[in-house]
Design a protein around this motif. Structure first.
Motif, mmCIF file in Angstrom:
data_model
loop_
_atom_site.group_PDB
_atom_site.id
_atom_site.type_symbol
_atom_site.label_atom_id
_atom_site.label_comp_id
_atom_site.label_asym_id
_atom_site.label_seq_id
_atom_site.Cartn_x
_atom_site.Cartn_y
_atom_site.Cartn_z
ATOM 1 N N VAL A 1 -17.727 6.721 -1.847
ATOM 2 C CA VAL A 1 -16.445 6.372 -1.417
ATOM 3 C C VAL A 1 -15.462 6.251 -2.362
ATOM 4 N N ILE A 2 -14.578 7.041 -2.579
ATOM 5 C CA ILE A 2 -13.630 7.046 -3.740
ATOM 6 C C ILE A 2 -12.626 5.888 -3.460
ATOM 7 N N GLY A 3 -12.237 5.455 -2.213
ATOM 8 C CA GLY A 3 -11.344 4.388 -1.942
ATOM 9 C C GLY A 3 -10.659 4.507 -0.892
ATOM 10 N N VAL A 4 -9.753 3.615 -0.585
ATOM 11 C CA VAL A 4 -8.957 3.485 0.799
ATOM 12 C C VAL A 4 -7.592 3.521 0.625
ATOM 13 N N VAL A 5 -6.965 4.389 1.321
ATOM 14 C CA VAL A 5 -5.438 4.455 1.300
ATOM 15 C C VAL A 5 -4.973 3.677 2.584
ATOM 16 N N GLU A 6 -3.979 2.907 2.336
ATOM 17 C CA GLU A 6 -3.262 2.349 3.512
ATOM 18 C C GLU A 6 -1.750 3.022 3.897
ATOM 19 N N ASN A 7 -1.772 3.916 5.051
ATOM 20 C CA ASN A 7 -0.714 4.589 5.172
ATOM 21 C C ASN A 7 0.113 3.854 6.066
ATOM 22 N N MET A 8 1.380 4.298 6.429
ATOM 23 C CA MET A 8 2.453 3.611 7.424
ATOM 24 C C MET A 8 2.562 2.090 7.078
ATOM 25 N N GLU B 1 13.155 -4.510 6.172
ATOM 26 C CA GLU B 1 11.692 -4.277 6.004
ATOM 27 C C GLU B 1 10.999 -5.030 6.866
ATOM 28 N N SER B 2 10.238 -4.212 7.731
ATOM 29 C CA SER B 2 9.372 -4.639 8.789
ATOM 30 C C SER B 2 7.904 -4.135 8.420
ATOM 31 N N ASP B 3 6.976 -4.835 9.281
ATOM 32 C CA ASP B 3 5.602 -4.207 9.213
ATOM 33 C C ASP B 3 5.218 -4.015 10.538
ATOM 34 N N PRO B 4 5.514 -2.845 11.288
ATOM 35 C CA PRO B 4 4.936 -2.814 12.693
ATOM 36 C C PRO B 4 3.640 -2.692 12.733
ATOM 37 N N PHE B 5 2.682 -2.267 11.896
ATOM 38 C CA PHE B 5 1.279 -2.344 11.741
ATOM 39 C C PHE B 5 0.482 -3.379 11.209
ATOM 40 N N GLY B 6 1.398 -4.174 10.711
ATOM 41 C CA GLY B 6 0.899 -5.406 9.871
ATOM 42 C C GLY B 6 0.822 -4.884 8.603
ATOM 43 N N ARG C 1 -0.731 2.247 -1.269
ATOM 44 C CA ARG C 1 0.055 2.057 0.080
ATOM 45 C C ARG C 1 1.032 3.247 0.052
ATOM 46 N N ILE C 2 1.177 4.018 1.277
ATOM 47 C CA ILE C 2 2.281 4.965 1.738
ATOM 48 C C ILE C 2 3.121 4.266 2.787
ATOM 49 N N PRO C 3 4.335 4.018 2.587
ATOM 50 C CA PRO C 3 5.473 3.460 3.594
ATOM 51 C C PRO C 3 5.359 4.320 4.800
ATOM 52 N N LEU C 4 5.980 3.713 5.868
ATOM 53 C CA LEU C 4 6.590 4.383 6.945
ATOM 54 C C LEU C 4 7.965 4.498 7.010
ATOM 55 N N THR C 5 8.225 6.137 6.524
ATOM 56 C CA THR C 5 9.592 6.267 6.344
ATOM 57 C C THR C 5 10.085 7.713 7.229
ATOM 58 N N ILE C 6 11.246 7.715 7.476
ATOM 59 C CA ILE C 6 11.707 8.796 8.138
ATOM 60 C C ILE C 6 11.580 10.238 7.336
ATOM 61 N N ASP C 7 11.730 10.036 5.886
ATOM 62 C CA ASP C 7 11.630 10.972 5.257
ATOM 63 C C ASP C 7 10.394 11.784 5.211
ATOM 64 N N VAL D 1 8.150 7.774 -3.142
ATOM 65 C CA VAL D 1 7.080 8.342 -2.240
ATOM 66 C C VAL D 1 6.177 9.509 -3.214
ATOM 67 N N ALA D 2 6.816 10.585 -3.816
ATOM 68 C CA ALA D 2 6.094 11.263 -4.541
ATOM 69 C C ALA D 2 5.067 10.579 -5.625
ATOM 70 N N ASP D 3 5.944 9.562 -6.305
ATOM 71 C CA ASP D 3 5.287 8.800 -7.133
ATOM 72 C C ASP D 3 3.938 8.302 -6.779
ATOM 73 N N ARG D 4 4.220 7.665 -5.364
ATOM 74 C CA ARG D 4 3.027 6.867 -4.711
ATOM 75 C C ARG D 4 1.601 8.075 -4.630
ATOM 76 N N PHE D 5 1.899 9.268 -3.989
ATOM 77 C CA PHE D 5 1.135 10.039 -3.981
ATOM 78 C C PHE D 5 0.455 10.239 -5.225
ATOM 79 N N ALA D 6 1.270 10.610 -6.143
ATOM 80 C CA ALA D 6 0.836 11.013 -7.621
ATOM 81 C C ALA D 6 -0.172 10.087 -8.130
ATOM 82 N N ASP D 7 -0.060 8.626 -7.918
ATOM 83 C CA ASP D 7 -0.707 7.725 -8.350
ATOM 84 C C ASP D 7 -2.067 7.650 -7.804
ATOM 85 N N ILE D 8 -1.954 7.864 -6.486
ATOM 86 C CA ILE D 8 -3.340 7.956 -5.670
ATOM 87 C C ILE D 8 -4.050 9.153 -5.990
ATOM 88 N N ALA D 9 -3.425 10.268 -6.285
ATOM 89 C CA ALA D 9 -4.071 11.499 -6.562
ATOM 90 C C ALA D 9 -4.763 11.364 -8.130
#
Length: 265
Positions: free
Chosen positions: A177-184, A195-200, A218-224, A242-250
């Motif tokens: 298991v490489i790791g865990v990503v927290e989405n939304m 800012e709010s945390d609808p899923f915790g 983490r990847i935020p929950l955004t309309i974009d 957001v692109a930077d966050r995905f780049a860091d995860i990759a």
């Protein structure tokens, strides 16, 4: 390819990074597509397999709807995309809107066709698994043992419970298991900026730490993200936070799975 860590001979074909979750609705397909695009931008020769046989969504996310793969020597030839990531999905083979009502063995055979395709110089496949721990996951592990797995969850307790089951499946199969990503993870109102945390908040990170696995980000929950994904524009293909966050995860996936060497080769 170097010898595997368990001393067994190297596998033939591309390395496989499975992206899984214990349940649906956590944005696993979006994360899979963006990891693949971010890896391609790093220089990894990466392909994408949509292993969600019953509910394929990658053609929409990667702007390849309506494309049909060709075949050569009884092997499928992946569909090209504008993001430099060749891909295959049941969405490329079935008629639009067609319900795929297959029993497990047929779904497993379909998965095998998608993975055992004519991938050319692709050395890494990101495989977007369906939710859960059923027939498709078992076929993947038994026929094409992944080199690593990324687990996607929201911070919500119910999602974390199911993500733990997905981790257990890979653990039992000996898949790292490489790791865990927290989405939304967190929502910023586009109107007021609140800012709010609808899923915790922070649940996936805490769960990863408790189980002894790396937390990839983490990847935020955004309309974009929603509008760009629906339009076939993976955010990882652009610029911005957001692109930077995905780049860091990759980047972390590449380092932990040994893909950084492939990118620099």
């Amino acid at each position: 390819m170097a010898e595997r860590g368990d001393g067994s001979p190297p596998k033939r074909g591309p390395r496989i990074i499975a992206v899984g979750s214990g349940k649906g609705g956590v944005g696993k397909s979006t994360v899979s597509a963006n990891i693949a695009v971010a890896l391609a931008r790093m220089g990894v020769k990466v392909g994408l397999v949509d292993a969600d046989i019953y509910g394929p969504s990658q053609p929409r996310l990667m702007a390849s709807e309506g494309e049909r793969p060709q075949a050569k020597d009884k092997k499928l030839i992946p569909v090209g995309t504008r993001y430099g990531v060749p891909m295959l999905s049941m969405g490329h083979l079935a008629e639009p809107g067609q319900a795929i009502a297959w029993r497990g063995p047929m779904a497993g055979n379909a998965l095998a066709q998608l993975i055992d395709a004519e991938w050319g110089d692709v050395d890494t496949l990101v495989v977007d698994l369906p939710p859960g721990t059923g027939d498709v996951q078992l076929t993947m592990i038994q026929r094409f043992k992944p080199d690593g797995a990324v687990i996607v969850s929201t911070p919500q307790d119910l999602a974390l419970m199911d993500a733990t089951r997905a981790i257990g499946l890979f653990d039992k199969a000996g898949v790292p298991v490489i790791g865990v990503v927290e989405n939304m993870a967190g929502y910023v109102c586009p109107h007021c900026g609140e800012e709010s945390d609808p899923f915790g908040s922070g649940g996936a990170e805490a769960a990863a730490k408790t189980m002894g696995y790396d937390f990839l980000g983490r990847i935020p929950l955004t309309i974009d993200i929603r509008t760009d994904s629906d339009a076939g524009r993976p955010p990882a293909a652009g610029e911005g936070p957001v692109a930077d966050r995905f780049a860091d995860i990759a980047r972390q996936v590449a380092e932990k799975a040994g893909l950084a060497e492939a990118a620099s080769a």
